[in-house]
Design a protein around this motif. Structure first.
Motif, PDB file in Angstrom:
ATOM      1  N   ALA A  72      42.246  45.267  35.602  1.00 30.08           N
ATOM      2  CA  ALA A  72      41.950  43.935  36.095  1.00 30.08           C
ATOM      3  C   ALA A  72      41.093  44.060  37.352  1.00 30.08           C
ATOM      4  O   ALA A  72      41.170  45.038  38.086  1.00 30.08           O
ATOM      5  N   ALA A  73      40.287  43.036  37.591  1.00 32.89           N
ATOM      6  CA  ALA A  73      39.428  43.044  38.772  1.00 32.89           C
ATOM      7  C   ALA A  73      40.296  42.946  40.022  1.00 32.89           C
ATOM      8  O   ALA A  73      41.310  42.254  40.038  1.00 32.89           O
ATOM      9  N   PRO A  74      39.919  43.637  41.086  1.00 28.24           N
ATOM     10  CA  PRO A  74      40.735  43.598  42.306  1.00 28.24           C
ATOM     11  C   PRO A  74      40.680  42.216  42.954  1.00 28.24           C
ATOM     12  O   PRO A  74      39.696  41.503  42.854  1.00 28.24           O
ATOM     13  N   LEU A  75      41.754  41.871  43.626  1.00 25.53           N
ATOM     14  CA  LEU A  75      41.804  40.600  44.337  1.00 25.53           C
ATOM     15  C   LEU A  75      41.029  40.720  45.641  1.00 25.53           C
ATOM     16  O   LEU A  75      40.984  41.787  46.259  1.00 25.53           O
ATOM     17  N   PRO A  76      40.431  39.630  46.077  1.00 27.18           N
ATOM     18  CA  PRO A  76      39.748  39.661  47.365  1.00 27.18           C
ATOM     19  C   PRO A  76      40.744  39.896  48.500  1.00 27.18           C
ATOM     20  O   PRO A  76      41.927  39.594  48.379  1.00 27.18           O
ATOM     21  N   ALA A  77      40.260  40.407  49.594  1.00 20.91           N
ATOM     22  CA  ALA A  77      41.119  40.729  50.736  1.00 20.91           C
ATOM     23  C   ALA A  77      41.791  39.488  51.312  1.00 20.91           C
ATOM     24  O   ALA A  77      42.883  39.573  51.864  1.00 20.91           O
ATOM     25  N   HIS A  78      41.167  38.337  51.195  1.00 13.86           N
ATOM     26  CA  HIS A  78      41.724  37.111  51.768  1.00 13.86           C
ATOM     27  C   HIS A  78      42.571  36.324  50.755  1.00 13.86           C
ATOM     28  O   HIS A  78      42.802  35.136  50.942  1.00 13.86           O
ATOM     29  N   SER A  79      43.078  36.978  49.716  1.00 10.90           N
ATOM     30  CA  SER A  79      43.882  36.280  48.707  1.00 10.90           C
ATOM     31  C   SER A  79      45.239  35.877  49.291  1.00 10.90           C
ATOM     32  O   SER A  79      45.793  36.545  50.160  1.00 10.90           O
ATOM     33  N   THR A  80      45.752  34.780  48.789  1.00 13.18           N
ATOM     34  CA  THR A  80      47.023  34.266  49.281  1.00 13.18           C
ATOM     35  C   THR A  80      48.190  35.011  48.636  1.00 13.18           C
ATOM     36  O   THR A  80      48.017  35.726  47.643  1.00 13.18           O
ATOM     37  N   ARG A  81      49.370  34.828  49.214  1.00 17.08           N
ATOM     38  CA  ARG A  81      50.571  35.444  48.653  1.00 17.08           C
ATOM     39  C   ARG A  81      50.809  34.928  47.238  1.00 17.08           C
ATOM     40  O   ARG A  81      51.221  35.676  46.354  1.00 17.08           O
ATOM     41  N   ARG A  82      50.541  33.663  47.027  1.00 12.36           N
ATOM     42  CA  ARG A  82      50.711  33.064  45.701  1.00 12.36           C
ATOM     43  C   ARG A  82      49.798  33.747  44.678  1.00 12.36           C
ATOM     44  O   ARG A  82      50.222  34.035  43.559  1.00 12.36           O
ATOM     45  N   GLN A  83      48.554  34.002  45.056  1.00 16.08           N
ATOM     46  CA  GLN A  83      47.618  34.679  44.147  1.00 16.08           C
ATOM     47  C   GLN A  83      48.079  36.099  43.837  1.00 16.08           C
ATOM     48  O   GLN A  83      47.990  36.554  42.706  1.00 16.08           O
ATOM     49  N   ARG A  84      48.585  36.798  44.844  1.00 13.96           N
ATOM     50  CA  ARG A  84      49.063  38.162  44.627  1.00 13.96           C
ATOM     51  C   ARG A  84      50.293  38.172  43.719  1.00 13.96           C
ATOM     52  O   ARG A  84      50.430  39.029  42.854  1.00 13.96           O
ATOM     53  N   LEU A  85      51.211  37.214  43.927  1.00 12.42           N
ATOM     54  CA  LEU A  85      52.390  37.112  43.056  1.00 12.42           C
ATOM     55  C   LEU A  85      51.989  36.786  41.622  1.00 12.42           C
ATOM     56  O   LEU A  85      52.515  37.363  40.672  1.00 12.42           O
ATOM     57  N   TRP A  86      51.066  35.860  41.485  1.00 14.56           N
ATOM     58  CA  TRP A  86      50.590  35.491  40.157  1.00 14.56           C
ATOM     59  C   TRP A  86      49.986  36.710  39.464  1.00 14.56           C
ATOM     60  O   TRP A  86      50.244  36.960  38.294  1.00 14.56           O
ATOM     61  N   ARG A  87      49.208  37.457  40.200  1.00 12.63           N
ATOM     62  CA  ARG A  87      48.579  38.664  39.663  1.00 12.63           C
ATOM     63  C   ARG A  87      49.631  39.681  39.233  1.00 12.63           C
ATOM     64  O   ARG A  87      49.513  40.324  38.197  1.00 12.63           O
ATOM     65  N   ALA A  88      50.700  39.825  40.018  1.00 10.67           N
ATOM     66  CA  ALA A  88      51.764  40.765  39.681  1.00 10.67           C
ATOM     67  C   ALA A  88      52.477  40.350  38.397  1.00 10.67           C
ATOM     68  O   ALA A  88      52.801  41.193  37.560  1.00 10.67           O
ATOM     69  N   PHE A  89      52.704  39.044  38.219  1.00 15.30           N
ATOM     70  CA  PHE A  89      53.348  38.574  36.994  1.00 15.30           C
ATOM     71  C   PHE A  89      52.427  38.700  35.781  1.00 15.30           C
ATOM     72  O   PHE A  89      52.870  39.037  34.687  1.00 15.30           O
ATOM     73  N   GLU A  90      51.166  38.417  35.964  1.00 19.26           N
ATOM     74  CA  GLU A  90      50.216  38.474  34.854  1.00 19.26           C
ATOM     75  C   GLU A  90      49.887  39.899  34.430  1.00 19.26           C
ATOM     76  O   GLU A  90      49.699  40.177  33.264  1.00 19.26           O
TER      77      GLU A  90
END
Length: 106
Positions: A72-90
């Motif tokens: 998967a493409a890496p998340l941007p450095a300024h990603s929110t906690r919600r985006q990181r959690l979503w990414r972990a679940f997906e």
């Protein structure tokens, strides 16, 4: 699964369990050294059809993932906690923490 193999040894006819997982059934056949061709005529066509559907679904998943890398493409450095959690679940395979979260939440 074993009950279907045991039934084959008792009766001489192998039947495909429609309510069971296809991959698990294939693993069981491979473990006992049984070929799918031993399956009875009543079940062979449905087994082949489900096998074909499964292969098509896997091919579609690989195509949807962009052809195969699975990364998967890496998340941007300024990603929110919600985006990181979503990414972990997906995508639980992206990090160790995501994998732990996947198994803990089951």
């Amino acid at each position: 699964m074993f009950r279907h193999v045991l039934n084959f040894y008792r009766t001489g006819r192998l039947h495909y369990p429609r309510h069971e997982c296809l991959a698990a059934f294939d693993e069981e056949l491979a473990f006992f050294g049984l070929a799918p061709e031993l399956m009875g005529d009543c079940c062979l066509e449905e087994y082949r059809e489900r096998k074909k559907e499964s292969a098509e679904r896997l091919a579609d998943d690989v195509e949807a993932d962009g052809g195969g890398g699975g990364e998967a493409a890496p998340l941007p450095a300024h990603s929110t906690r919600r985006q990181r959690l979503w990414r972990a679940f997906e995508n639980p395979h992206t990090s160790t923490a995501a994998l732990v979260l996947y198994y803990v939440t089951g």
